[in-house]
Write a protein that holds these residues in place. Structure first.
Motif, mmCIF file in Angstrom:
data_model
loop_
_atom_site.group_PDB
_atom_site.id
_atom_site.type_symbol
_atom_site.label_atom_id
_atom_site.label_comp_id
_atom_site.label_asym_id
_atom_site.label_seq_id
_atom_site.Cartn_x
_atom_site.Cartn_y
_atom_site.Cartn_z
ATOM 1 N N UNK A 15 0.823 -1.199 0.000
ATOM 2 C CA UNK A 15 0.000 0.000 0.000
ATOM 3 C C UNK A 15 0.862 1.256 0.000
ATOM 4 N N UNK B 216 -1.762 8.541 -4.677
ATOM 5 C CA UNK B 216 -1.825 7.359 -5.558
ATOM 6 C C UNK B 216 -2.107 7.711 -7.015
ATOM 7 N N UNK C 255 -3.162 0.242 -18.079
ATOM 8 C CA UNK C 255 -2.452 1.496 -17.940
ATOM 9 C C UNK C 255 -0.943 1.374 -18.128
ATOM 10 N N UNK D 191 -7.874 -4.267 -15.514
ATOM 11 C CA UNK D 191 -8.086 -2.872 -15.158
ATOM 12 C C UNK D 191 -6.775 -2.194 -14.772
ATOM 13 N N UNK D 192 -5.898 -2.971 -14.132
ATOM 14 C CA UNK D 192 -4.606 -2.412 -13.753
ATOM 15 C C UNK D 192 -3.642 -2.426 -14.942
ATOM 16 N N UNK E 3 -12.274 -5.152 -5.789
ATOM 17 C CA UNK E 3 -12.760 -3.763 -5.745
ATOM 18 C C UNK E 3 -13.215 -3.276 -7.111
ATOM 19 N N UNK F 15 -8.664 5.959 -6.726
ATOM 20 C CA UNK F 15 -7.458 6.779 -6.557
ATOM 21 C C UNK F 15 -6.267 6.108 -7.219
ATOM 22 N N UNK F 16 -6.198 4.788 -7.060
ATOM 23 C CA UNK F 16 -5.102 4.024 -7.641
ATOM 24 C C UNK F 16 -5.114 4.149 -9.157
ATOM 25 N N UNK F 17 -6.328 4.359 -9.713
ATOM 26 C CA UNK F 17 -6.475 4.432 -11.169
ATOM 27 C C UNK F 17 -6.529 5.868 -11.654
ATOM 28 N N UNK F 18 -5.760 6.726 -11.012
ATOM 29 C CA UNK F 18 -5.537 8.092 -11.491
ATOM 30 C C UNK F 18 -6.708 9.047 -11.307
ATOM 31 N N UNK G 140 -12.701 0.308 -0.163
ATOM 32 C CA UNK G 140 -11.712 -0.119 -1.149
ATOM 33 C C UNK G 140 -12.013 0.410 -2.541
ATOM 34 N N UNK G 141 -13.306 0.625 -2.807
ATOM 35 C CA UNK G 141 -13.679 1.110 -4.137
ATOM 36 C C UNK G 141 -13.093 2.489 -4.389
ATOM 37 N N UNK H 283 2.789 6.197 -11.287
ATOM 38 C CA UNK H 283 2.611 5.230 -12.377
ATOM 39 C C UNK H 283 2.562 3.816 -11.826
ATOM 40 N N UNK H 284 1.705 3.626 -10.816
ATOM 41 C CA UNK H 284 1.613 2.346 -10.123
ATOM 42 C C UNK H 284 0.142 1.961 -10.072
ATOM 43 N N UNK H 285 -0.189 0.723 -10.371
ATOM 44 C CA UNK H 285 -1.568 0.268 -10.266
ATOM 45 C C UNK H 285 -1.645 -0.993 -9.426
ATOM 46 N N UNK H 286 -2.804 -1.195 -8.795
ATOM 47 C CA UNK H 286 -2.967 -2.294 -7.841
ATOM 48 C C UNK H 286 -4.097 -3.230 -8.259
ATOM 49 N N UNK I 291 -9.459 2.121 -4.977
ATOM 50 C CA UNK I 291 -9.199 1.646 -6.337
ATOM 51 C C UNK I 291 -9.270 2.809 -7.320
ATOM 52 N N UNK J 26 1.874 1.839 -3.475
ATOM 53 C CA UNK J 26 0.753 2.360 -4.266
ATOM 54 C C UNK J 26 0.445 3.800 -3.903
ATOM 55 N N UNK K 253 1.464 0.338 -16.206
ATOM 56 C CA UNK K 253 2.174 1.059 -15.148
ATOM 57 C C UNK K 253 3.614 0.595 -15.051
ATOM 58 N N UNK L 120 -1.316 4.478 -1.106
ATOM 59 C CA UNK L 120 -2.531 4.473 -0.279
ATOM 60 C C UNK L 120 -2.186 4.670 1.187
ATOM 61 N N UNK M 209 -6.466 -5.474 -6.286
ATOM 62 C CA UNK M 209 -6.824 -5.628 -4.876
ATOM 63 C C UNK M 209 -7.249 -7.049 -4.559
#
Lengths: 374, 276, 307
Positions: free
Chosen positions: A61, A86, A162, A158-159, A99, B180-183, B174-175, A90-93, B178, A64, A164, A66, A95
């Motif tokens: 985290x 976040x 991009x 989804x990650x 999520x 935020x994680x995706x820009x 978490x949503x 240029x980092x994607x997670x 997610x 990322x 990343x 977070x 989960x």
């Protein structure tokens, strides 16, 4: 450090290895990550392995964005990402619970990142990535209409879409059944090699880590106990924790009794065993733990010949014999040492004749032994 | 098993459901009566059934025939819309603050929202009456349309907060991580993820608010002055002679509302599982 | 309040699996206060201030010789009047409200139980059936009860035919009619929280109970009923509190001899000249009595889930 900061563009363009320098995360009551440093080479598959509560998810985290570290720096290449949000990295997670956005279709879920980044053709990119994970035929469905395995692939897509610099995976296969998990392990490894991104995979499943990763770091109580290629870690654990967490180990707790050529002798009571000094973990004090993997040992009806000096134990009592098809597992109680396991592949043409209660001896090739402190 | 035994077994398996259906019928009985009496050719007041000339369609053909009835309906609807709009906006903001933000006095805030719901309407109405009559006269506020609106916003507010809070609290954090994680920056995260997911709760709250406002009588009666809402009109006319048009309008509102609910359910379930 | 929460939390997929509500994430900044301000201000101006005003009114005195004109004072006389002269109405309010709550519970529980456990796919339809009658004005429905319970109506006819009721008896204009009206009007407030509570219960626990206790009734008593207590508690409060303060049912279905506190308060405000302080005192006394009863009740059966 908001979206209006000039440097956010610079964050997004970071390229290079992922570097954690002396990263610490403390909460009011405990420290989750304790002075952790590591480097993940660009384009490699890296696994963070450890039991629950060891700090691996917290570390992820922090990469990322977070969570922010209490101390230390997180960099990609020469760009210091510490303190950035976040959405700037240029980092994607992927989960653990996926999520996925329940109010968006699969395609819109995958296109979310590209849209936020202002890409020219977000839907096109989404479609391409969905092909990569073989979910194009479900692109118009909502996440709640998919199975667990399908949802997991959407989360990965989804990650991935991009591209990343670093792709983080937080125990993504935990909710899947065994067969599906094995399939996905192969899938993810294939995708990583095809796309060439840096993958950081967090898991508590040591088999998973060893199968997929180029480098494994074993974490315990906020620290990295040992890091390296899976084979190296397995063959030569440097701590007791690693020896027991990666695979199984038979152990003899004793003290260093002397040196015999290339070997160090460890004694406990009447027993003396030897381990190559080069395979002995460094440390002070006389206490040492001798270790040998069960599959490296054999069971005998009689005391082995004098040549196995220091590479055998016994006599002990056979407690259990289990036939598992490929191998036979023996459980032997050696007085003064404890219970040792022996895994022998069923290579003999004769059927197994040992029964619980028999008196047996254990022997091994001393080159396989390793020594750790506690 | 004998037939007697079989019958007893069949009944005991279903006894709860039988009672439940009976209760549901009991709930609908007055509605049925309201419907039936809309066809009554009453003489002075639509209380007793007048067999002579009934059933008649004349009330249905002239639903606004009684003076003031459609005006009161219009007032009820206008009050409902304005109060719902205001209460939903204020209540949603309040709900977000109470759920998402840490601040001193959060407990007090929750209490403040909860207590009006636990207060009998008569006390709420009485207190509003005293302040409108004694306190606000300097502002030039007279009892009428706007006092009704102000009062309705007040009691709907708590219900909106509770409803939206519940929805918000069940939202998986978490949503948003997610997103935020995706820009997505905080503003995008809110409008593209948080808000769409809370929206059903906000809509429920708005519907609840409108129903409460439309059907309110006690508080409205206290502070409406000369203005009349539909419930107040019906109540007042009961003492003088209730017209059957009240039944006509009342039953029509019922039908419209039921249709809306059914349509809403159908749309909702259609969206949840498209037949692709 | 669990009923309303249930109404609000529609839609799958966005839910966290059970568990307590997540802690607030953002520190109290300017945003928090901006969000709070309008709502809190509204409640302060239109709830707290009026309550304070009501309290002040209850202590006011009248200008001697000028009924209807008051001046600020700290005169507890109105409270004395309230608590001595109107004791019967207080008693009646609590009695009727209590009876109505009990009856509502008896009727609501089977319905809620059936909806939660026996309805299957009919659940949504049953829910609509519970809420739908709400959409007809409650005044109209109460008037309908007057017609249903009328001397010429079917209920009285049937009761007289069965010789349960004397031929000169009646239901309307008695306490029974008022209680019947109260029960009916607040039934959904009892059904919904109990249903919400039962719906959340894990059916496997009830199955396990059925395993342990041979008797279905015992399973109910020892497993299902306790699990539904939060809903029962909420429903009881949502029914009793408004019922105790009601006056519409007494007005439409009762007579002079069935007047409740609510009727007195209304008449003291609108029909009696100079009745403001007494009406205010009555209101506060009613609130105090209700709060006391609720407090005792929640202490005895209470749970934190109420809020």
């Amino acid at each position: 450090m908001g979206i209006f900061s000039k440097s956010s563009g610079a964050f997004r363009d970071a390229k290079g290895d992922l570097i954690l320098e002396d990263v610490t995360k403390s909460f009011a009551t405990f420290t989750a990550v304790d002075d952790l440093s590591l480097t993940v080479p660009r384009g490699s598959f890296f696994a963070l392995l450890g039991p629950s509560g060891c700090g691996k998810t917290t570390t992820l985290r922090m990469v990322a964005g977070l969570e922010q570290p209490t101390a230390g720096r997180i960099k990609i290449g020469s760009t210091d990402l510490t303190g950035s949000r976040p959405y700037e990295r240029p980092v994607n997670t992927v989960f653990q619970s996926y999520a996925l956005f329940p109010h968006l279709t699969v395609r819109d879920n995958v296109a979310f990142g590209p849209k936020r980044r202002g890409s020219a053709d977000p839907v096109g990119e989404a479609n391409k990535t969905l092909e990569l994970v073989q979910l194009s035929h479900l692109a118009d469905r909502k996440p709640t209409q998919l199975s667990g395995g399908q949802q997991q692939r959407v989360a990965v897509a989804r990650a991935l879409v991009n591209h990343p610099e670093v792709l983080l995976l937080d125990e993504p296969l935990g909710a899947l059944d065994l067969k599906l998990r094995r399939e996905m392990q192969v899938e993810l490894k294939r995708i990583q090699m095809e796309v060439g991104l840096t993958f950081v995979h967090v898991t508590h499943d040591q088999e998973e880590a060893m199968t997929m990763a180029d480098t494994v770091a074993v974490m315990n109580l906020g620290r990295i106990e040992q890091m390296g290629a899976p084979e190296v870690l397995y063959d030569l654990p440097r701590t007791k924790f690693v020896a027991n967490f990666l695979g199984q180990s038979n152990m003899l707790h004793g003290t260093v009794a002397g040196i015999d050529g290339d070997f160090t002798v460890i004694g406990a009571g009447d027993h003396k065993v030897k381990v190559r000094t080069s395979r002995m973990a460094p440390g002070e004090g006389g206490e040492a733990i001798f270790g040998i993997r069960p599959e490296k040992t054999r069971v005998h009806d009689e005391a082995p010949s004098a040549g196995s000096d220091g590479a055998s134990l016994g006599p002990g009592t056979l407690l259990d014999v289990s036939f598992t098809g490929v191998a036979t597992q023996y459980l032997v109680d050696v007085p003064g040492v404890g219970r040792w396991a022996v895994y022998e592949q069923n290579l003999d043409l004769d059927r197994i004749s040992n029964k619980p209660g028999d008196q047996v001896w254990i022997s091994w090739n001393p080159g396989h032994a390793f020594g750790v402190r506690s | 098993m004998t037939t007697g035994q079989k019958l007893r077994f069949w009944i005991s398996e279903r006894i709860v459901m039988i009672i439940a259906v009976a209760v549901l019928l009991y709930l609908f009985l007055p509605v049925a009566y309201t419907f039936a009496f809309s066809f009554n050719n009453y003489r002075k007041s639509n209380i007793a059934w007048n067999p002579e000339g009934s059933p008649t369609l004349k009330h249905w053909q002239d639903p606004c025939g009684v003076e003031g009835i459609c005006e009161s309906l219009g007032t009820s609807i206008r009050v409902g819309f304005i109060a719902t709009l205001a209460a939903t906006i204020l209540g949603t903001m309040l709900a977000f603050a109470l759920v998402r933000h840490k601040f001193k006095g959060r407990g007090a805030g929750n209490m403040l929202v909860f207590i009006p719901m636990a207060t009998p309407e008569i006390v709420l109405g009485a207190s509003l009456l005293t302040i409108f009559v004694q306190g606000f006269t300097r502002v030039g506020l007279k009892l009428g349309f706007w006092t009704i609106v102000l009062a309705h916003i007040m009691f709907c507010l708590s219900f909106v907060v509770v409803t939206v809070k519940a929805r918000l609290q069940s939202l998986d954090p978490r949503l948003e991580e997610a997103a935020e994680d995706l820009y997505a920056d905080p503003r995008s995260t809110f409008w593209r993820v948080t808000f769409p997911l809370v929206l059903p709760g906000i809509v429920s709250a708005a519907l609840l608010s409108f129903s409460l406002s439309f059907d309110d009588f006690i508080i409205t009666n206290f502070i409406s002055g000369n203005e009349s809402t539909f419930p107040k009109f019906v109540y007042v006319s009961y003492l003088r002679g209730i017209p059957a048009q009240a039944n006509v309008i009342g039953f029509s509102m019922f039908v419209i509302a039921v249709l809306l609910v059914v349509v809403g359910q159908v749309i909702g379930s259609r969206r949840r599982s498209p037949s692709s | 309040m669990t009923a309303l929460a249930h109404i609000g939390s529609t839609g799958a997929g966005a839910q966290t699996p059970g568990g307590p509500a997540p802690e607030p994430t953002k520190k109290g900044g300017i945003t928090a206060y901006l969000l709070l301000l309008p709502g809190v201000l509204w409640l302060l101006v239109f709830f707290v201030a009026p309550m304070a005003q009501l309290a002040a009114v209850s202590l006011q005195s009248q200008f001697p010789g000028y009924p209807g004109y008051y001046y600020r004072d700290v005169n507890f006389g109105s409270y004395v009047t309230a608590m001595t002269e109107y004791l019967p109405q207080f008693g009646r309010s609590l009695l009727f409200a209590g009876a109505a709550t009990l009856l509502a519970f008896v009727l609501a529980y089977p319905l809620a139980y059936a909806m939660a456990f026996k309805a299957g796919k009919w659940r949504g339809l049953m829910m609509i059936c519970v809420i739908a009658p709400f959409f007809t004005s409650f005044i109209l429905r109460t008037i309908a009860w007057r017609q249903i319970l009328a001397d010429e109506g079917p209920i009285v006819g049937a009761l007289k035919w069965l010789h349960v009721m004397p031929s000169s008896g009646r239901i309307t204009e008695t306490g029974f009619a008022v209680v019947a009206g109260l029960t009916y009007n607040f039934l959904p407030f009892m059904v919904l929280p109990i249903y919400a509570s039962l719906e959340r219960a894990d059916p496997k626990i009830i199955e396990a109970g059925g395993d342990l206790y041979a008797n279905g009734l015992t399973t109910f008593r020892r497993v299902t009923l306790p699990m539904s207590m939060p809903g029962v508690l909420a429903g009881t409060l949502l029914t009793f509190i408004p019922a105790a303060g009601d006056y519409v049912n007494a007005e439409l279905l009762g007579s002079d001899s069935t007047k409740m506190v609510g009727n007195v308060i209304e008449s003291q405000f609108f029909k009696v000249l100079g009745g403001f302080p007494v009406a205010a005192a009555l209101s506060f006394t009613l609130m105090a009595v209700i709060l006391a009863l609720v407090f005792v009740y929640v202490r005895r059966y209470g749970t934190e889930e109420l809020l």
